[in-house]
Design a protein around this motif. Sequence first.
Motif, PDB file in Angstrom:
ATOM      1  N   ALA A 116      40.633  17.599   6.775  1.00  0.00           N
ATOM      2  CA  ALA A 116      39.999  18.273   5.639  1.00  0.00           C
ATOM      3  C   ALA A 116      38.858  19.166   6.109  1.00  0.00           C
ATOM      4  CB  ALA A 116      39.494  17.240   4.630  1.00  0.00           C
ATOM      5  N   ALA A 117      38.055  18.682   7.048  1.00  0.00           N
ATOM      6  CA  ALA A 117      36.935  19.490   7.565  1.00  0.00           C
ATOM      7  C   ALA A 117      37.441  20.760   8.226  1.00  0.00           C
ATOM      8  CB  ALA A 117      36.106  18.665   8.541  1.00  0.00           C
ATOM      9  N   GLU A 118      38.564  20.679   8.931  1.00  0.00           N
ATOM     10  CA  GLU A 118      39.151  21.873   9.548  1.00  0.00           C
ATOM     11  C   GLU A 118      39.676  22.838   8.493  1.00  0.00           C
ATOM     12  OE1 GLU A 118      42.158  20.697  12.347  1.00  0.00           O
ATOM     13  OE2 GLU A 118      40.690  19.839  13.737  1.00  0.00           O
ATOM     14  N   LEU A 119      40.289  22.309   7.441  1.00  0.00           N
ATOM     15  CA  LEU A 119      40.883  23.140   6.392  1.00  0.00           C
ATOM     16  C   LEU A 119      39.843  23.731   5.451  1.00  0.00           C
ATOM     17  CD1 LEU A 119      43.879  20.814   5.492  1.00  0.00           C
ATOM     18  CD2 LEU A 119      44.021  23.016   6.678  1.00  0.00           C
ATOM     19  N   LEU A 120      38.646  23.127   5.411  1.00  0.00           N
ATOM     20  CA  LEU A 120      37.603  23.543   4.464  1.00  0.00           C
ATOM     21  C   LEU A 120      36.309  23.891   5.200  1.00  0.00           C
ATOM     22  CD1 LEU A 120      38.167  20.675   1.869  1.00  0.00           C
ATOM     23  CD2 LEU A 120      39.087  23.014   1.764  1.00  0.00           C
ATOM     24  N   PRO A 121      36.333  24.928   6.040  1.00  0.00           N
ATOM     25  CA  PRO A 121      35.129  25.243   6.820  1.00  0.00           C
ATOM     26  C   PRO A 121      33.928  25.643   5.965  1.00  0.00           C
ATOM     27  CG  PRO A 121      36.736  27.014   7.003  1.00  0.00           C
ATOM     28  CD  PRO A 121      37.413  25.871   6.282  1.00  0.00           C
ATOM     29  N   GLY A 122      34.159  26.058   4.730  1.00  0.00           N
ATOM     30  CA  GLY A 122      33.055  26.436   3.847  1.00  0.00           C
ATOM     31  C   GLY A 122      32.521  25.281   3.012  1.00  0.00           C
ATOM     32  N   SER A 123      33.096  24.094   3.190  1.00  0.00           N
ATOM     33  CA  SER A 123      32.681  22.910   2.429  1.00  0.00           C
ATOM     34  C   SER A 123      31.967  21.939   3.350  1.00  0.00           C
ATOM     35  CB  SER A 123      33.909  22.207   1.835  1.00  0.00           C
ATOM     36  OG  SER A 123      34.624  23.071   0.995  1.00  0.00           O
ATOM     37  N   ARG A 124      31.266  21.001   2.724  1.00  0.00           N
ATOM     38  CA  ARG A 124      30.611  19.924   3.474  1.00  0.00           C
ATOM     39  C   ARG A 124      31.434  18.663   3.239  1.00  0.00           C
ATOM     40  NH1 ARG A 124      24.456  20.535   1.774  1.00  0.00           N
ATOM     41  NH2 ARG A 124      25.227  18.866   0.497  1.00  0.00           N
ATOM     42  N   VAL A 125      32.241  18.293   4.225  1.00  0.00           N
ATOM     43  CA  VAL A 125      33.232  17.224   4.069  1.00  0.00           C
ATOM     44  C   VAL A 125      32.702  15.909   4.628  1.00  0.00           C
ATOM     45  CG1 VAL A 125      35.572  16.479   4.674  1.00  0.00           C
ATOM     46  CG2 VAL A 125      35.117  18.904   4.204  1.00  0.00           C
ATOM     47  N   VAL A 126      32.860  14.843   3.852  1.00  0.00           N
ATOM     48  CA  VAL A 126      32.586  13.487   4.310  1.00  0.00           C
ATOM     49  C   VAL A 126      33.801  12.621   3.974  1.00  0.00           C
ATOM     50  CG1 VAL A 126      30.098  13.682   4.004  1.00  0.00           C
ATOM     51  CG2 VAL A 126      31.459  12.698   2.186  1.00  0.00           C
ATOM     52  N   GLY A 127      33.923  11.520   4.674  1.00  0.00           N
ATOM     53  CA  GLY A 127      34.980  10.556   4.393  1.00  0.00           C
ATOM     54  C   GLY A 127      34.372   9.319   3.752  1.00  0.00           C
ATOM     55  N   ALA A 128      35.108   8.697   2.836  1.00  0.00           N
ATOM     56  CA  ALA A 128      34.628   7.464   2.211  1.00  0.00           C
ATOM     57  C   ALA A 128      35.799   6.689   1.621  1.00  0.00           C
ATOM     58  CB  ALA A 128      33.605   7.762   1.116  1.00  0.00           C
ATOM     59  N   PHE A 129      35.558   5.410   1.404  1.00  0.00           N
ATOM     60  CA  PHE A 129      36.492   4.483   0.770  1.00  0.00           C
ATOM     61  C   PHE A 129      37.686   4.117   1.645  1.00  0.00           C
ATOM     62  CE2 PHE A 129      34.380   6.755  -2.699  1.00  0.00           C
ATOM     63  CZ  PHE A 129      33.797   5.681  -3.350  1.00  0.00           C
ATOM     64  N   HIS A 130      37.693   4.515   2.904  1.00  0.00           N
ATOM     65  CA  HIS A 130      38.817   4.198   3.781  1.00  0.00           C
ATOM     66  C   HIS A 130      38.889   2.721   4.135  1.00  0.00           C
ATOM     67  CE1 HIS A 130      38.091   8.558   4.790  1.00  0.00           C
ATOM     68  NE2 HIS A 130      39.303   8.549   4.278  1.00  0.00           N
ATOM     69  N   ASN A 131      37.799   2.004   3.992  1.00  0.00           N
ATOM     70  CA  ASN A 131      37.779   0.600   4.388  1.00  0.00           C
ATOM     71  C   ASN A 131      38.127  -0.361   3.245  1.00  0.00           C
ATOM     72  OD1 ASN A 131      35.131   1.439   3.339  1.00  0.00           O
ATOM     73  ND2 ASN A 131      34.491  -0.650   3.766  1.00  0.00           N
ATOM     74  N   LEU A 132      38.467   0.151   2.084  1.00  0.00           N
ATOM     75  CA  LEU A 132      38.864  -0.705   0.971  1.00  0.00           C
ATOM     76  C   LEU A 132      40.385  -0.786   0.907  1.00  0.00           C
ATOM     77  CD1 LEU A 132      36.413   0.524  -1.799  1.00  0.00           C
ATOM     78  CD2 LEU A 132      36.183  -1.455  -0.294  1.00  0.00           C
ATOM     79  N   ALA A 133      40.910  -2.009   0.849  1.00  0.00           N
ATOM     80  CA  ALA A 133      42.360  -2.218   0.826  1.00  0.00           C
ATOM     81  C   ALA A 133      42.961  -1.699  -0.479  1.00  0.00           C
ATOM     82  CB  ALA A 133      42.670  -3.699   0.986  1.00  0.00           C
ATOM     83  N   ALA A 134      44.128  -1.130  -0.383  1.00  0.00           N
ATOM     84  CA  ALA A 134      44.828  -0.617  -1.564  1.00  0.00           C
ATOM     85  C   ALA A 134      45.035  -1.718  -2.598  1.00  0.00           C
ATOM     86  CB  ALA A 134      46.162  -0.002  -1.156  1.00  0.00           C
ATOM     87  N   GLU A 135      45.337  -2.936  -2.148  1.00  0.00           N
ATOM     88  CA  GLU A 135      45.544  -4.045  -3.081  1.00  0.00           C
ATOM     89  C   GLU A 135      44.296  -4.287  -3.917  1.00  0.00           C
ATOM     90  OE1 GLU A 135      46.078  -4.408   0.278  1.00  0.00           O
ATOM     91  OE2 GLU A 135      48.250  -4.253   0.273  1.00  0.00           O
ATOM     92  N   THR A 136      43.133  -4.149  -3.307  1.00  0.00           N
ATOM     93  CA  THR A 136      41.869  -4.332  -4.022  1.00  0.00           C
ATOM     94  C   THR A 136      41.695  -3.255  -5.080  1.00  0.00           C
ATOM     95  OG1 THR A 136      40.852  -5.299  -2.060  1.00  0.00           O
ATOM     96  CG2 THR A 136      39.356  -4.443  -3.727  1.00  0.00           C
ATOM     97  N   LEU A 137      41.989  -2.026  -4.730  1.00  0.00           N
ATOM     98  CA  LEU A 137      41.793  -0.916  -5.654  1.00  0.00           C
ATOM     99  C   LEU A 137      42.842  -0.873  -6.766  1.00  0.00           C
ATOM    100  CD1 LEU A 137      40.849   1.817  -3.048  1.00  0.00           C
ATOM    101  CD2 LEU A 137      39.306   0.521  -4.536  1.00  0.00           C
ATOM    102  N   LEU A 138      44.010  -1.454  -6.515  1.00  0.00           N
ATOM    103  CA  LEU A 138      45.066  -1.433  -7.527  1.00  0.00           C
ATOM    104  C   LEU A 138      44.847  -2.450  -8.644  1.00  0.00           C
ATOM    105  CD1 LEU A 138      48.203  -0.964  -5.257  1.00  0.00           C
ATOM    106  CD2 LEU A 138      47.247   0.677  -6.887  1.00  0.00           C
ATOM    107  N   ASP A 139      44.017  -3.450  -8.417  1.00  0.00           N
ATOM    108  CA  ASP A 139      43.740  -4.444  -9.449  1.00  0.00           C
ATOM    109  C   ASP A 139      42.595  -3.928 -10.316  1.00  0.00           C
ATOM    110  OD1 ASP A 139      43.231  -6.583 -11.071  1.00  0.00           O
ATOM    111  OD2 ASP A 139      43.067  -8.052  -9.440  1.00  0.00           O
ATOM    112  N   LEU A 140      42.924  -3.255 -11.394  1.00  0.00           N
ATOM    113  CA  LEU A 140      41.935  -2.594 -12.232  1.00  0.00           C
ATOM    114  C   LEU A 140      41.036  -3.571 -12.982  1.00  0.00           C
ATOM    115  CD1 LEU A 140      44.101   0.314 -13.680  1.00  0.00           C
ATOM    116  CD2 LEU A 140      42.613   0.323 -11.675  1.00  0.00           C
TER     117      LEU A 140
END
Length: 116
Positions: free
Chosen positions: A68-92
């Motif tokens: 994303a940072a390579e594709l968006l040189p005019g933006s300020r890109v950060v990464g987040a939420f990668h450490n949360l398991a999909a199973e956790t996020l799917l249980d609303l």
Amino acid sequence: LSGAANAAAVAAADIVVVTVPYEGHRDILDALAGDLAGKIVVDTVVPMRFEHGPYPVDAPAGSATEEAAELLPGSRVVGAFHNLAAETLLDLDASVHSDVLVTGGDGDKCRQVAES
């Protein structure tokens, strides 16, 4: 909370959170690159496919956020939420009690995202 087309949603936001399947990541960022210029972009995408169960795929840049940072040189890109398991996020109905890692080369933008 309201819905909008991607370009309209981006225009109305100061911080944009990208949550798309990895196979559509490049296309959507390419299409919105101009609209995302000058904005903080929080990339939550994990390079995974889900045919016959989840499995990781290689991201040419090393990670989806680096891509994303390579594709968006005019933006300020950060990464987040990668450490949360999909199973956790799917249980609303479940409360999520976890720390969220926010990554990027600029501590100020990471702090701004963490505080938002």
